[in-house]
Design a protein around this motif. Structure first.
Motif, PDB file in Angstrom:
ATOM      1  N   THR A   1     -14.987  74.012  27.185  1.00  0.00           N
ATOM      2  CA  THR A   1     -15.823  72.825  26.615  1.00  0.00           C
ATOM      3  C   THR A   1     -14.970  72.121  25.470  1.00  0.00           C
ATOM      4  O   THR A   1     -14.809  71.141  25.273  1.00  0.00           O
ATOM      5  N   ALA A   2     -14.582  73.230  24.300  1.00  0.00           N
ATOM      6  CA  ALA A   2     -13.943  72.783  23.155  1.00  0.00           C
ATOM      7  C   ALA A   2     -12.642  71.835  23.621  1.00  0.00           C
ATOM      8  O   ALA A   2     -12.426  70.895  23.053  1.00  0.00           O
ATOM      9  N   ALA A   3     -11.688  72.519  24.467  1.00  0.00           N
ATOM     10  CA  ALA A   3     -10.354  71.920  25.020  1.00  0.00           C
ATOM     11  C   ALA A   3     -10.844  70.610  25.613  1.00  0.00           C
ATOM     12  O   ALA A   3     -10.003  69.666  25.239  1.00  0.00           O
ATOM     13  N   LYS A   4     -11.663  70.384  26.439  1.00  0.00           N
ATOM     14  CA  LYS A   4     -11.958  69.058  27.055  1.00  0.00           C
ATOM     15  C   LYS A   4     -12.510  68.185  26.216  1.00  0.00           C
ATOM     16  O   LYS A   4     -12.072  67.150  26.040  1.00  0.00           O
ATOM     17  N   TRP A   5     -13.579  68.638  25.722  1.00  0.00           N
ATOM     18  CA  TRP A   5     -14.267  67.534  24.888  1.00  0.00           C
ATOM     19  C   TRP A   5     -13.530  67.178  23.828  1.00  0.00           C
ATOM     20  O   TRP A   5     -13.316  66.013  23.356  1.00  0.00           O
ATOM     21  N   GLY A   6     -12.990  68.251  22.916  1.00  0.00           N
ATOM     22  CA  GLY A   6     -12.179  67.907  21.650  1.00  0.00           C
ATOM     23  C   GLY A   6     -10.942  67.094  21.947  1.00  0.00           C
ATOM     24  O   GLY A   6     -10.717  66.221  21.047  1.00  0.00           O
ATOM     25  N   SER A   7     -10.104  67.572  22.906  1.00  0.00           N
ATOM     26  CA  SER A   7      -8.888  66.639  23.006  1.00  0.00           C
ATOM     27  C   SER A   7      -9.225  65.231  23.676  1.00  0.00           C
ATOM     28  O   SER A   7      -8.536  64.433  23.056  1.00  0.00           O
ATOM     29  N   THR A   8     -10.137  65.142  24.519  1.00  0.00           N
ATOM     30  CA  THR A   8     -10.588  63.849  24.736  1.00  0.00           C
ATOM     31  C   THR A   8     -10.953  62.912  23.917  1.00  0.00           C
ATOM     32  O   THR A   8     -10.684  61.746  23.466  1.00  0.00           O
TER      33      THR A   8
ATOM     34  N   GLY B   1     -15.795  62.247  25.128  1.00  0.00           N
ATOM     35  CA  GLY B   1     -15.557  63.625  25.395  1.00  0.00           C
ATOM     36  C   GLY B   1     -16.538  64.285  26.075  1.00  0.00           C
ATOM     37  O   GLY B   1     -16.155  65.174  26.971  1.00  0.00           O
ATOM     38  N   ALA B   2     -17.970  63.957  25.695  1.00  0.00           N
ATOM     39  CA  ALA B   2     -19.034  64.723  26.582  1.00  0.00           C
ATOM     40  C   ALA B   2     -18.810  64.343  28.047  1.00  0.00           C
ATOM     41  O   ALA B   2     -19.132  65.227  28.862  1.00  0.00           O
ATOM     42  N   LEU B   3     -18.650  63.043  28.369  1.00  0.00           N
ATOM     43  CA  LEU B   3     -18.389  62.596  29.806  1.00  0.00           C
ATOM     44  C   LEU B   3     -17.305  63.521  30.395  1.00  0.00           C
ATOM     45  O   LEU B   3     -17.616  63.992  31.524  1.00  0.00           O
ATOM     46  N   MET B   4     -16.334  63.585  30.005  1.00  0.00           N
ATOM     47  CA  MET B   4     -15.138  64.203  30.712  1.00  0.00           C
ATOM     48  C   MET B   4     -15.253  65.740  30.749  1.00  0.00           C
ATOM     49  O   MET B   4     -14.232  66.211  31.253  1.00  0.00           O
ATOM     50  N   ASN B   5     -16.111  66.325  29.966  1.00  0.00           N
ATOM     51  CA  ASN B   5     -16.410  67.706  30.084  1.00  0.00           C
ATOM     52  C   ASN B   5     -17.134  68.089  31.206  1.00  0.00           C
ATOM     53  O   ASN B   5     -17.681  69.316  31.618  1.00  0.00           O
ATOM     54  N   CYS B   6     -17.662  67.125  32.028  1.00  0.00           N
ATOM     55  CA  CYS B   6     -18.402  67.253  33.236  1.00  0.00           C
ATOM     56  C   CYS B   6     -17.603  67.799  34.243  1.00  0.00           C
ATOM     57  O   CYS B   6     -16.531  67.083  34.686  1.00  0.00           O
ATOM     58  N   ARG B   7     -17.968  68.801  34.999  1.00  0.00           N
ATOM     59  CA  ARG B   7     -17.167  69.531  35.816  1.00  0.00           C
ATOM     60  C   ARG B   7     -17.634  69.670  37.280  1.00  0.00           C
ATOM     61  O   ARG B   7     -17.107  69.162  38.296  1.00  0.00           O
ATOM     62  N   GLY B   8     -18.870  70.024  37.444  1.00  0.00           N
ATOM     63  CA  GLY B   8     -19.868  70.037  38.637  1.00  0.00           C
ATOM     64  C   GLY B   8     -19.209  70.430  40.051  1.00  0.00           C
ATOM     65  O   GLY B   8     -18.458  71.359  40.050  1.00  0.00           O
ATOM     66  N   LEU B   9     -19.206  69.524  40.976  1.00  0.00           N
ATOM     67  CA  LEU B   9     -18.994  69.847  42.296  1.00  0.00           C
ATOM     68  C   LEU B   9     -17.525  70.088  42.577  1.00  0.00           C
ATOM     69  O   LEU B   9     -16.980  71.000  43.153  1.00  0.00           O
ATOM     70  N   THR B  10     -16.652  69.323  41.793  1.00  0.00           N
ATOM     71  CA  THR B  10     -15.326  69.325  42.029  1.00  0.00           C
ATOM     72  C   THR B  10     -14.636  70.688  41.333  1.00  0.00           C
ATOM     73  O   THR B  10     -14.028  71.226  42.070  1.00  0.00           O
TER      74      THR B  10
ATOM     75  N   VAL C   1      -6.220  66.365  30.045  1.00  0.00           N
ATOM     76  CA  VAL C   1      -5.643  67.466  31.029  1.00  0.00           C
ATOM     77  C   VAL C   1      -4.545  68.202  30.177  1.00  0.00           C
ATOM     78  O   VAL C   1      -4.692  69.676  30.706  1.00  0.00           O
ATOM     79  N   ALA C   2      -3.723  67.800  29.518  1.00  0.00           N
ATOM     80  CA  ALA C   2      -2.638  68.714  28.971  1.00  0.00           C
ATOM     81  C   ALA C   2      -3.328  69.926  28.244  1.00  0.00           C
ATOM     82  O   ALA C   2      -2.688  70.834  28.161  1.00  0.00           O
ATOM     83  N   VAL C   3      -4.274  69.532  27.281  1.00  0.00           N
ATOM     84  CA  VAL C   3      -4.745  70.375  26.317  1.00  0.00           C
ATOM     85  C   VAL C   3      -5.495  71.680  26.912  1.00  0.00           C
ATOM     86  O   VAL C   3      -5.216  72.811  26.727  1.00  0.00           O
ATOM     87  N   PRO C   4      -6.276  71.311  27.807  1.00  0.00           N
ATOM     88  CA  PRO C   4      -6.940  72.184  28.666  1.00  0.00           C
ATOM     89  C   PRO C   4      -6.207  73.130  29.375  1.00  0.00           C
ATOM     90  O   PRO C   4      -6.570  74.364  29.438  1.00  0.00           O
ATOM     91  N   LEU C   5      -5.326  72.481  29.991  1.00  0.00           N
ATOM     92  CA  LEU C   5      -3.984  73.270  30.796  1.00  0.00           C
ATOM     93  C   LEU C   5      -3.387  74.168  29.870  1.00  0.00           C
ATOM     94  O   LEU C   5      -3.232  75.438  30.390  1.00  0.00           O
ATOM     95  N   LEU C   6      -3.142  73.937  28.438  1.00  0.00           N
ATOM     96  CA  LEU C   6      -2.548  74.861  27.770  1.00  0.00           C
ATOM     97  C   LEU C   6      -3.418  75.833  27.418  1.00  0.00           C
ATOM     98  O   LEU C   6      -3.340  77.219  27.391  1.00  0.00           O
ATOM     99  N   ALA C   7      -4.881  75.616  27.185  1.00  0.00           N
ATOM    100  CA  ALA C   7      -5.870  76.343  26.878  1.00  0.00           C
ATOM    101  C   ALA C   7      -5.983  77.647  27.888  1.00  0.00           C
ATOM    102  O   ALA C   7      -6.076  78.533  27.698  1.00  0.00           O
ATOM    103  N   GLY C   8      -6.122  77.039  29.201  1.00  0.00           N
ATOM    104  CA  GLY C   8      -6.153  77.907  30.307  1.00  0.00           C
ATOM    105  C   GLY C   8      -5.167  79.035  30.431  1.00  0.00           C
ATOM    106  O   GLY C   8      -5.184  80.047  30.832  1.00  0.00           O
TER     107      GLY C   8
END
Length: 479
Positions: free
Chosen positions: A398-405, A423-432, A180-187
């Motif tokens: 994709t890079a932030a979520k998959w890479g950081s996880t 990492g691939a699983l945690m990159n799933c975003r979908g309906l949420t 969560v933290a790394v994608p937050l920073l990237a965003g």
């Protein structure tokens, strides 16, 4: 004695009174006097009343008001009756198509919403799009979509098994929070570049940057659970860890989104703190008061009386949605929190939840997908710069979520294959992700253009999940 028997049999064979030739005309007179005459008098009274109303000058106002309101309501209802079958059938067909392609059905339903929106149907057949989805239909569809959303959020909260998260220790907490933290920073860094060109007019950077950061950090727990469930037993060793990490990450992301909503409302720092205090009190009320009441009610309900649980459950969902809406953090949080504290394992509750889930997933969620599709217009990305930013969002997310996880999992001692799969699983975003994006668009934190960019990112990242798992398994199959 024989005469008596003969007389009795004769009386039994005698026709009932009133059916002989002498009384056969009576029903006609009854019908004429008591049915036709009152009907004729009704017509006479109506005509007389209309003449009186015309003399009083009230006919024009009354008829004008009726003529002005009834056709509009009737037209909207007729449009809804035409649109609903199209929405349900297209969602069903695309969901089946994507399921055959090895993708979760929800991806097909999201794609159906985009196809029925201005991005495709509105572009290729504008008159057909206007016929199916006239402007006055957006209100009713939006209300039904929001109703489906609050029911869906209860299911999401109910499916989060907090006990399973506790049992996996500090590794789950570390992996999920790094994810969560790394994608937050990237965003937040990405928002710095987007703010000047794509932020809504008059909006400060803080709510815009916070929202972009939160939108980057989302993981779709429900879609992830379905992807894992569809894999063969033993094929995915990290399935349980992924669900635990997604649960912790989603709770964290929803808390951050509540801060975004409070900030976007223009509240002062003290106002934001007060909203968070009220939210904490609401959580305490659910845990210490509502949860015991639900447990007592469910324990005292026989399976045969499971039908009594459904109206109570649905009423509680709506009241919790109203409570968090009044607090100021959005209606979706109340049902989510209620689902998280609802006791598990009750047969009547499972029966009621099955009925609620079937209505929500069959009827209401497709409306939410189409409602989101109506707000998604690829035509808004009308230049090279917009498409480059869209590509940057997809790549960075994709890079932030998959890479950081992956890095966090490796740091916690997991193997390469399991770390990459996680990492691939945690990159799933979908309906949420769609839920979060609709909240941001309703709040005015993002523009329709940014909304469209992130919808594309949600679709791409979710579609990548299943193929990425297959590639990871093949890559490390011989090692």
């Amino acid at each position: 004695m024989a005469e008596d028997l003969t007389l009795a049999s004769t009386e039994r064979r005698r026709p009932p009174t009133g059916t002989g030739t002498g009384t056969g005309s009576r029903p006609r007179y009854v019908y004429l006097l008591l049915a036709l005459v009152p009907a004729a008098l009704v017509l006479a009274v109506l005509r007389f009343g209309a003449e009186i109303a015309g003399l009083d000058g009230g006919s024009g106002g009354a008829s004008g008001g009726a003529a002005g309101k009834a056709p509009a309501a009737s037209g909207t209802f007729a449009a809804l009756l035409l649109a609903l079958p199209v929405i349900l059938l297209v969602c069903h067909l695309t969901a089946g198509l994507f399921r055959r392609m090895g993708q979760p059905a929800v991806i097909g339903e999201i794609v159906a919403g985009v196809l029925l929106g201005p991005s495709l149907l509105g572009l290729l057949w504008p008159s057909g799009h206007d016929l199916l989805f006239p402007a006055e239909l957006s209100g009713p569809v939006g209300i039904l979509a929001q109703l489906g959303l609050v029911c869906f959020m209860f299911v999401v909260g109910y499916e989060l098994d907090i006990g399973e998260v506790r049992g996996r220790g500090q590794a789950v907490l570390a992996i999920s929070h790094v994810g969560v933290a790394v994608p937050l920073l990237a965003g937040a860094l990405l928002a710095l570049g987007m703010y000047g060109s794509y932020a809504p007019d008059g909006l400060g950077f803080t709510p815009f940057g916070l929202f972009i950061a939160v939108a980057m950090s989302i993981t779709a727990f429900p879609v992830l659970a379905r992807i894992i469930a569809e894999r063969r037993p033993g094929e995915l060793r990290v399935g349980g860890i992924a669900l635990s990490c997604a649960a912790v990450g989603d709770v964290t992301a929803w808390c951050l989104l509540a801060v975004v909503v409070a900030t976007a409302a223009g509240s002062s720092p003290a106002g934001v703190v007060w909203i968070l205090v009220l939210t904490a009190l609401f959580c305490a009320l659910l845990h210490f008061a509502v949860r015991p009441l639900l447990r007592r009610m469910l324990n005292g309900t026989r399976q045969a009386r499971g039908t009594s649980v459904l109206p109570v459950l649905f009423s509680a969902i709506l009241l919790c949605a109203l409570a968090t809406e009044e607090i100021g953090i959005h209606a979706i949080f109340g049902p989510f929190l209620l689902g998280a504290v609802t006791p598990r394992g009750s047969a009547p509750l499972e029966w009621a939840l099955g009925r609620l889930r079937s209505v929500t997933e069959t009827l209401l969620l497709p409306l939410f997908f189409v409602f989101s599709g109506m707000r998604t217009s690829v035509g808004l990305l009308d230049g090279r710069q917009a498409w480059l930013w869209c590509l940057a969002i997809v790549v960075v997310a994709t890079a932030a979520k998959w890479g950081s996880t992956t890095l966090a999992a490796r740091g916690c001692g997991m193997g390469r294959e399991d770390s990459m799969a996680l990492g691939a699983l945690m990159n799933c975003r979908g309906l949420t992700e769609l839920v979060v994006l609709n909240v941001g668009l309703d709040l005015g934190v993002i523009t329709p253009t940014v909304f469209t960019m992130f919808v594309i990112m949600a679709l791409v990242s979710t579609v990548l999940t299943a193929p990425a798992l297959t590639l990871v398994r093949r890559r490390y199959a011989g090692t």
